[in-house]
Scaffold this motif. Structure first.
Motif, PDB file in Angstrom:
ATOM      1  N   MET A 177       0.790  -1.443   0.011  1.00  0.00           N
ATOM      2  CA  MET A 177      -0.039   0.117  -0.062  1.00  0.00           C
ATOM      3  C   MET A 177       0.873   1.374  -0.245  1.00  0.00           C
ATOM      4  O   MET A 177       1.830   1.534   1.038  1.00  0.00           O
ATOM      5  CB  MET A 177      -0.821  -0.224   1.071  1.00  0.00           C
ATOM      6  N   GLY A 178       0.563   1.995  -0.955  1.00  0.00           N
ATOM      7  CA  GLY A 178       1.639   3.358  -1.194  1.00  0.00           C
ATOM      8  C   GLY A 178       0.815   4.446  -0.642  1.00  0.00           C
ATOM      9  O   GLY A 178      -0.307   4.764  -0.860  1.00  0.00           O
ATOM     10  N   VAL A 179       1.654   5.264   0.346  1.00  0.00           N
ATOM     11  CA  VAL A 179       1.184   6.336   0.844  1.00  0.00           C
ATOM     12  C   VAL A 179       1.060   7.631  -0.184  1.00  0.00           C
ATOM     13  O   VAL A 179       2.214   7.718  -0.815  1.00  0.00           O
ATOM     14  CB  VAL A 179       2.155   6.872   2.129  1.00  0.00           C
ATOM     15  N   SER A 180      -0.028   8.027  -0.378  1.00  0.00           N
ATOM     16  CA  SER A 180      -0.348   9.340  -1.290  1.00  0.00           C
ATOM     17  C   SER A 180      -0.180  10.620  -0.471  1.00  0.00           C
ATOM     18  O   SER A 180       0.367  11.418  -1.087  1.00  0.00           O
ATOM     19  CB  SER A 180      -1.544   8.975  -1.826  1.00  0.00           C
ATOM     20  N   HIS A 181      -0.799  10.651   0.741  1.00  0.00           N
ATOM     21  CA  HIS A 181      -0.667  11.964   1.523  1.00  0.00           C
ATOM     22  C   HIS A 181      -0.441  11.605   3.019  1.00  0.00           C
ATOM     23  O   HIS A 181      -1.085  10.681   3.182  1.00  0.00           O
ATOM     24  CB  HIS A 181      -1.824  12.710   1.368  1.00  0.00           C
ATOM     25  N   SER A 182       0.061  12.710   3.580  1.00  0.00           N
ATOM     26  CA  SER A 182       0.463  12.578   5.131  1.00  0.00           C
ATOM     27  C   SER A 182       0.375  14.215   5.606  1.00  0.00           C
ATOM     28  O   SER A 182       0.959  15.178   4.839  1.00  0.00           O
ATOM     29  CB  SER A 182       1.510  11.804   5.500  1.00  0.00           C
ATOM     30  N   HIS A 183      -0.280  14.035   6.830  1.00  0.00           N
ATOM     31  CA  HIS A 183      -0.331  15.449   7.242  1.00  0.00           C
ATOM     32  C   HIS A 183      -0.294  15.243   8.850  1.00  0.00           C
ATOM     33  O   HIS A 183      -0.607  14.275   9.707  1.00  0.00           O
ATOM     34  CB  HIS A 183      -1.909  15.962   6.857  1.00  0.00           C
ATOM     35  N   PHE A 184       0.218  16.596   9.276  1.00  0.00           N
ATOM     36  CA  PHE A 184       0.240  16.744  10.888  1.00  0.00           C
ATOM     37  C   PHE A 184      -0.514  17.831  11.262  1.00  0.00           C
ATOM     38  O   PHE A 184      -0.561  18.656  10.489  1.00  0.00           O
ATOM     39  CB  PHE A 184       1.704  16.708  11.387  1.00  0.00           C
ATOM     40  N   GLY A 185      -1.292  17.861  12.532  1.00  0.00           N
ATOM     41  CA  GLY A 185      -1.849  19.123  13.027  1.00  0.00           C
ATOM     42  C   GLY A 185      -1.996  18.812  14.539  1.00  0.00           C
ATOM     43  O   GLY A 185      -1.548  18.065  15.252  1.00  0.00           O
ATOM     44  N   CYS A 186      -2.590  20.226  15.100  1.00  0.00           N
ATOM     45  CA  CYS A 186      -2.971  20.244  16.576  1.00  0.00           C
ATOM     46  C   CYS A 186      -1.478  20.395  17.297  1.00  0.00           C
ATOM     47  O   CYS A 186      -0.991  19.444  17.968  1.00  0.00           O
ATOM     48  CB  CYS A 186      -3.543  19.051  17.187  1.00  0.00           C
ATOM     49  N   TYR A 187      -0.755  21.507  17.011  1.00  0.00           N
ATOM     50  CA  TYR A 187       0.375  21.953  17.648  1.00  0.00           C
ATOM     51  C   TYR A 187       0.362  22.563  18.923  1.00  0.00           C
ATOM     52  O   TYR A 187       1.627  22.720  19.576  1.00  0.00           O
ATOM     53  CB  TYR A 187       1.237  22.701  16.667  1.00  0.00           C
ATOM     54  N   ALA A 188      -0.882  22.903  19.360  1.00  0.00           N
ATOM     55  CA  ALA A 188      -0.761  23.726  20.697  1.00  0.00           C
ATOM     56  C   ALA A 188      -0.274  22.586  21.949  1.00  0.00           C
ATOM     57  O   ALA A 188      -0.373  21.369  21.830  1.00  0.00           O
ATOM     58  CB  ALA A 188      -2.164  23.790  21.058  1.00  0.00           C
ATOM     59  N   PRO A 189       0.120  23.229  22.924  1.00  0.00           N
ATOM     60  CA  PRO A 189       0.694  22.074  24.061  1.00  0.00           C
ATOM     61  C   PRO A 189      -0.446  21.393  24.762  1.00  0.00           C
ATOM     62  O   PRO A 189      -1.710  21.565  24.164  1.00  0.00           O
ATOM     63  CB  PRO A 189       1.141  23.249  24.893  1.00  0.00           C
ATOM     64  N   ALA A 190      -0.074  20.488  25.637  1.00  0.00           N
ATOM     65  CA  ALA A 190      -1.170  19.790  26.239  1.00  0.00           C
ATOM     66  C   ALA A 190      -1.802  20.596  27.389  1.00  0.00           C
ATOM     67  O   ALA A 190      -1.699  20.228  28.478  1.00  0.00           O
ATOM     68  CB  ALA A 190      -0.417  18.499  26.762  1.00  0.00           C
ATOM     69  N   CYS A 191      -3.035  21.314  26.769  1.00  0.00           N
ATOM     70  CA  CYS A 191      -3.726  22.123  27.753  1.00  0.00           C
ATOM     71  C   CYS A 191      -5.189  21.279  28.022  1.00  0.00           C
ATOM     72  O   CYS A 191      -5.540  20.752  26.833  1.00  0.00           O
ATOM     73  CB  CYS A 191      -3.750  23.476  27.045  1.00  0.00           C
ATOM     74  N   ARG A 192      -5.755  21.711  28.969  1.00  0.00           N
ATOM     75  CA  ARG A 192      -6.947  20.774  29.389  1.00  0.00           C
ATOM     76  C   ARG A 192      -8.158  21.800  29.271  1.00  0.00           C
ATOM     77  O   ARG A 192      -9.380  21.245  29.046  1.00  0.00           O
ATOM     78  CB  ARG A 192      -6.801  20.251  30.893  1.00  0.00           C
ATOM     79  N   THR A 193      -8.004  23.044  29.117  1.00  0.00           N
ATOM     80  CA  THR A 193      -9.154  23.992  29.004  1.00  0.00           C
ATOM     81  C   THR A 193      -8.851  24.441  27.714  1.00  0.00           C
ATOM     82  O   THR A 193      -7.923  25.031  27.041  1.00  0.00           O
ATOM     83  CB  THR A 193      -8.889  25.050  30.156  1.00  0.00           C
TER      84      THR A 193
END
Length: 265
Positions: A177-193
């Protein structure tokens, strides 16, 4: 991870997705899934697990199903109908019958993630597509999860076995299976509020440019490749030689007489 632990982890994920951080992740994944699935064509699409995310909302395929991995009521959050309950490691579909399968946070909470991928590869048609969503261990959230083993203050569901994107790509490669797209997201620190997550919204804009591989979650899109026959060289066709045409003896004498007459003139 055994089946009982896997089910407890999925329940914990359901609760976590209702938190401000969970809503933050769901918003990013929903937007990206809408963009990707709108351009995937076919007839049959399947989403397994995580009904809080409508992974097939923008898909234009005529047949779309939501499958759950544990027994519960007939309706998922937001009133979505659950078509069937199944074991993700044993899919009740015929081989090469689905055009698209979406696994939002399934592999990291599955008892046998390798078997899940093998089953997905089996049910996908040639050139069928797979989309995987997961938590990135190489991120601020992943670091927080590692330190929680000492402090006990877990930010993400405790029993999840988070898989890095390079590792996912290696598994997919083994299944052709060939990977066609890859994305990263949600760069905020580990906040709970929510106020603190909103305060760090600028990191989403900066992260995609300055530290793109350290987003808290990732999405991988892959295509099932099927090796076919390939002609190595041209198939030259040899033409058989034509048999010589026999000339009747009478014709030979007539041609000779005509040549003599012309010569005498």
């Amino acid at each position: 991870m055994d089946s009982a632990t896997s089910e407890k982890s999925i329940i914990a994920l359901d609760s976590w997705l209702q938190t401000p951080a969970g809503a933050y992740v769901r918003a990013w994944e929903q937007q990206l899934l809408d963009e990707l699935t709108a351009d995937i064509f076919g007839f049959n699409a399947l989403q397994i697990g995580t009904p809080q995310i409508d992974a097939l909302a923008a898909s234009r395929m005529p047949h779309k199903w939501l499958a759950e991995t544990r027994t519960q009521g007939g309706l998922a959050p937001a009133g979505r109908a659950v078509a069937l309950t199944l074991e993700s490691s044993e899919l009740p579909f015929a081989s090469q019958s689905l055009d698209l399968v979406v696994l939002p946070h399934v592999l990291e909470f599955a008892a046998e993630p390798h078997q899940v991928l093998r089953e997905v590869e089996r049910v996908l048609i040639p050139e069928g597509q797979l989309i995987i969503c997961g938590f990135n261990p190489a991120s601020l959230w992943g670091l927080r999860q590692v330190t929680a083993r000492v402090t006990g203050a877990h930010y993400l569901p405790e029993a999840g076995e988070f898989i890095s994107m390079p590792r996912i790509k290696d598994w997919l490669k083994l299944l052709n299976m060939g990977v066609s797209h890859s994305h990263f997201g949600c760069y905020a620190p580990a906040c709970r509020t929510e106020p603190w997550l909103t305060r760090y919204a600028f990191m989403d804009r900066a992260g995609t440019r300055w530290w793109p591989y350290f987003g808290a979650v990732y999405l991988v899109q892959a295509i099932k490749r099927v090796k076919g026959m390939r002609l190595i060289g041209p198939a030259w066709s040899k033409k058989s030689a034509k048999a010589p045409v026999a000339v009747p003896a009478a014709n030979k004498h007539r041609q000779a007489d005509e040549q003599e007459t012309i010569a005498s003139q």
